[in-house]
Every structure is written in C-alpha cells, then in structure tokens.
Design a protein around this motif. Structure first.
Motif, PDB file in Angstrom:
ATOM      1  N   ILE A 129      12.439  16.571 -16.374  1.00 15.42           N
ATOM      2  CA  ILE A 129      11.861  16.125 -16.541  1.00 15.42           C
ATOM      3  C   ILE A 129      11.366  14.467 -16.730  1.00 15.42           C
ATOM      4  N   ALA A 130      12.073  14.694 -18.348  1.00 17.32           N
ATOM      5  CA  ALA A 130      12.224  13.266 -18.826  1.00 17.32           C
ATOM      6  C   ALA A 130      13.709  12.647 -17.941  1.00 17.32           C
ATOM      7  N   LEU A 131      14.686  13.251 -17.168  1.00 23.23           N
ATOM      8  CA  LEU A 131      16.094  13.076 -17.049  1.00 23.23           C
ATOM      9  C   LEU A 131      15.597  12.655 -15.643  1.00 23.23           C
ATOM     10  N   SER A 132      14.449  13.163 -14.815  1.00 23.82           N
ATOM     11  CA  SER A 132      13.933  12.887 -13.629  1.00 23.82           C
ATOM     12  C   SER A 132      13.072  11.681 -13.985  1.00 23.82           C
ATOM     13  N   LEU A 133      12.216  11.469 -14.199  1.00 22.68           N
ATOM     14  CA  LEU A 133      11.516  10.223 -15.061  1.00 22.68           C
ATOM     15  C   LEU A 133      13.115   8.614 -14.928  1.00 22.68           C
ATOM     16  N   LEU A 134      14.105   8.668 -15.505  1.00 21.33           N
ATOM     17  CA  LEU A 134      15.051   8.332 -15.997  1.00 21.33           C
ATOM     18  C   LEU A 134      15.726   7.718 -14.823  1.00 21.33           C
ATOM     19  N   THR A 135      15.236   8.442 -13.618  1.00 28.93           N
ATOM     20  CA  THR A 135      16.424   8.586 -12.235  1.00 28.93           C
ATOM     21  C   THR A 135      15.311   8.058 -11.130  1.00 28.93           C
ATOM     22  N   ALA A 136      13.687   8.055 -11.189  1.00 26.90           N
ATOM     23  CA  ALA A 136      13.035   7.668 -10.284  1.00 26.90           C
ATOM     24  C   ALA A 136      13.166   6.679  -9.402  1.00 26.90           C
ATOM     25  N   GLY A 137      13.504   5.751 -10.365  1.00 23.60           N
ATOM     26  CA  GLY A 137      14.219   4.511  -9.597  1.00 23.60           C
ATOM     27  C   GLY A 137      15.218   4.901  -8.429  1.00 23.60           C
ATOM     28  N   SER A 138      15.954   5.235  -7.917  1.00 27.65           N
ATOM     29  CA  SER A 138      16.275   5.649  -7.277  1.00 27.65           C
ATOM     30  C   SER A 138      16.483   5.913  -5.720  1.00 27.65           C
ATOM     31  N   LEU A 139      14.985   6.191  -6.041  1.00 28.68           N
ATOM     32  CA  LEU A 139      14.106   7.053  -5.009  1.00 28.68           C
ATOM     33  C   LEU A 139      13.599   5.632  -3.773  1.00 28.68           C
ATOM     34  N   GLY A 140      13.397   4.707  -4.293  1.00 28.24           N
ATOM     35  CA  GLY A 140      13.361   3.107  -3.514  1.00 28.24           C
ATOM     36  C   GLY A 140      11.981   2.799  -3.649  1.00 28.24           C
ATOM     37  N   ARG A 141      12.139   1.756  -3.496  1.00 28.31           N
ATOM     38  CA  ARG A 141      11.131   0.333  -4.371  1.00 28.31           C
ATOM     39  C   ARG A 141      10.322   0.195  -3.277  1.00 28.31           C
ATOM     40  N   ARG A 142       9.131  -0.328  -3.469  1.00 31.15           N
ATOM     41  CA  ARG A 142       8.109  -0.988  -2.229  1.00 31.15           C
ATOM     42  C   ARG A 142       8.475  -0.985  -0.801  1.00 31.15           C
ATOM     43  N   PRO A 143       8.181  -0.746   0.163  1.00 30.52           N
ATOM     44  CA  PRO A 143       8.468  -0.843   1.420  1.00 30.52           C
ATOM     45  C   PRO A 143       8.011  -2.133   1.384  1.00 30.52           C
ATOM     46  N   ALA A 144       8.801  -3.322   2.673  1.00 31.23           N
ATOM     47  CA  ALA A 144       8.308  -4.659   2.788  1.00 31.23           C
ATOM     48  C   ALA A 144       7.583  -4.665   3.352  1.00 31.23           C
ATOM     49  N   LYS A 145       6.340  -5.095   3.282  1.00 31.57           N
ATOM     50  CA  LYS A 145       5.387  -5.641   4.388  1.00 31.57           C
ATOM     51  C   LYS A 145       5.149  -5.716   5.574  1.00 31.57           C
ATOM     52  N   SER A 146       6.505  -6.275   6.341  1.00 30.85           N
ATOM     53  CA  SER A 146       6.155  -6.957   7.849  1.00 30.85           C
ATOM     54  C   SER A 146       7.939  -6.868   7.566  1.00 30.85           C
ATOM     55  N   ALA A 147       8.034  -5.681   8.840  1.00 28.69           N
ATOM     56  CA  ALA A 147       9.389  -5.824   9.409  1.00 28.69           C
ATOM     57  C   ALA A 147       9.815  -6.901  10.565  1.00 28.69           C
ATOM     58  N   VAL A 148       8.841  -7.514  10.465  1.00 27.01           N
ATOM     59  CA  VAL A 148       8.971  -9.171  12.144  1.00 27.01           C
ATOM     60  C   VAL A 148       9.286 -10.078  10.964  1.00 27.01           C
ATOM     61  N   PRO A 149      11.088 -10.655  10.656  1.00 28.74           N
ATOM     62  CA  PRO A 149      11.120 -11.973  10.234  1.00 28.74           C
ATOM     63  C   PRO A 149       9.908 -12.560  10.755  1.00 28.74           C
ATOM     64  N   ALA A 150       9.628 -13.530   9.506  1.00 28.72           N
ATOM     65  CA  ALA A 150       8.510 -15.339   9.559  1.00 28.72           C
ATOM     66  C   ALA A 150       8.917 -15.587  11.073  1.00 28.72           C
ATOM     67  N   ASP A 151      10.593 -16.219  10.882  1.00 27.83           N
ATOM     68  CA  ASP A 151      10.025 -17.104  12.553  1.00 27.83           C
ATOM     69  C   ASP A 151      10.041 -16.905  14.006  1.00 27.83           C
ATOM     70  N   GLU A 152       9.318 -14.533  13.988  1.00 29.69           N
ATOM     71  CA  GLU A 152       9.908 -14.527  15.332  1.00 29.69           C
ATOM     72  C   GLU A 152       7.783 -13.972  14.941  1.00 29.69           C
ATOM     73  N   ALA A 153       7.276 -14.219  13.977  1.00 29.12           N
ATOM     74  CA  ALA A 153       6.306 -13.492  14.180  1.00 29.12           C
ATOM     75  C   ALA A 153       5.432 -14.047  14.296  1.00 29.12           C
ATOM     76  N   PRO A 154       4.105 -14.095  15.134  1.00 30.22           N
ATOM     77  CA  PRO A 154       3.571 -14.828  16.131  1.00 30.22           C
ATOM     78  C   PRO A 154       2.303 -15.909  15.438  1.00 30.22           C
ATOM     79  N   ASP A 155       2.356 -16.832  16.189  1.00 26.94           N
ATOM     80  CA  ASP A 155       1.693 -17.973  15.270  1.00 26.94           C
ATOM     81  C   ASP A 155      -0.012 -17.516  15.211  1.00 26.94           C
ATOM     82  N   PRO A 156      -0.496 -17.161  13.889  1.00 24.67           N
ATOM     83  CA  PRO A 156      -1.846 -16.502  14.483  1.00 24.67           C
ATOM     84  C   PRO A 156      -3.447 -17.840  14.901  1.00 24.67           C
TER      85      PRO A 156
END
Length: 167
Positions: A129-156
């Motif tokens: 479990i300790a080894l797993s805690l050390l390697t848990a970072g390889s599972l991925g970080r927080r996903p991006a909030k929006s997959a649409v680039p800012a220049d393509e996003a509609p202007d509210p």
C-alpha cells in the motif's frame, strides 16, 4: 456468523464506494482519489492487524472494502490512456500482472498465515500500500475544466441574433 457478516460488510462497502467513485474522479483527479482510497485501505489494514476484538476488525474490513473499491479500474484507465504503446497492450500487460498476483497471492498469504498467524498475512499488505501511494501520481492529474480552446468558445456576452435570411 461474524466471519460471514464481515465478508458481506466488505463486499457491500466495496460495491457502494465503487458505485460513487466515478463522480469523485470527475470532480477531483484519479491520483487524488487513489491516494484517499489507498490511505483508507492502509487504515483498514492497520485496524485489522492491531484489532483487539471482532467488531473493530469488522470496521477495518469495511475500510478495506472502501479502499480497494476503485483502485483497479483507475489503474486500467491510466494504462489505457498511456501513449507509449497501444492501449490494448498496456491494458493486457496490467491485466496479466494482476492475474499473476491473483494466482500467487493467496497461497503465499496462506503460507504466512500458517506459520506466523493471520494478522501477519494482513501486515504483508502494508508495504505494498505504501508503494502504491508513492506511485499513485501516475494515474493522472485533474482533468481540464473545458476541452474547448478559449478562442473557439462562444462569447457569453454576444446575444444570439438571427442571421440574414433567417426568419
């Protein structure tokens, strides 16, 4: 009766947590959720290892169920998202390693239990479990909030007006 109830408690806590885990992964991150689950699993193992009475052990097994609920699905997802090889090869490699552990783990734990007691068999999991805690970072970080680039996003601020020729 207590052993059967404990197995049911473990399975129920594992299934219930697995049912809700995806929402937490979406809200936070795979590595963050994995760290919390692994810490919960470590607490469960330590409680079982040092338990003075069956009700305390039952709490430890419930925590073990919670902690083990989504670790494998998170690992499979991370393996599929790696770009070093095709996803199928990465998932197959992880599945093969898991299958070997599934085949070798029980006899080895039985051997330890037979010679040094069942509590020692649970104690073996603590370094893993300790080894797993050390390697848990390889599972991925927080996903991006929006997959649409800012220049393509509609202007509210822009109002939706009909275009020429529309009625």
């Amino acid at each position: 009766f207590v052993a059967g109830l404990t197995v049911a408690l473990f399975a129920f806590s594992q299934a219930t947590t697995r049912f809700f885990a995806d929402r937490f992964v979406d809200r936070h991150s795979p590595s963050g959720v994995a760290c919390v689950l692994l810490a919960t699993m470590a607490a469960g193992v330590l409680i079982v290892f040092f338990s003075p009475a069956p009700p305390v052990s039952m709490l430890g097994f419930a925590l073990l169920g919670i902690g083990s609920s989504a670790i494998f699905p998170l690992a499979i997802s991370a393996a599929a998202q790696r770009t070093d090889r095709p996803a199928a090869i990465n998932v197959a490699a992880l599945s093969q390693i898991s299958f070997i552990a599934f085949l070798l783990g029980p006899p080895l734990l039985g051997f330890v239990s037979d010679h040094w007691g069942i509590r020692s068999a649970y104690g073996i999991g603590i370094p893993f479990i300790a080894l797993s805690l050390l390697t848990a970072g390889s599972l991925g970080r927080r996903p991006a909030k929006s997959a649409v680039p800012a220049d393509e996003a509609p202007d509210p601020a822009r109002k939706m007006l009909p275009q020429a020729g529309e009625a």
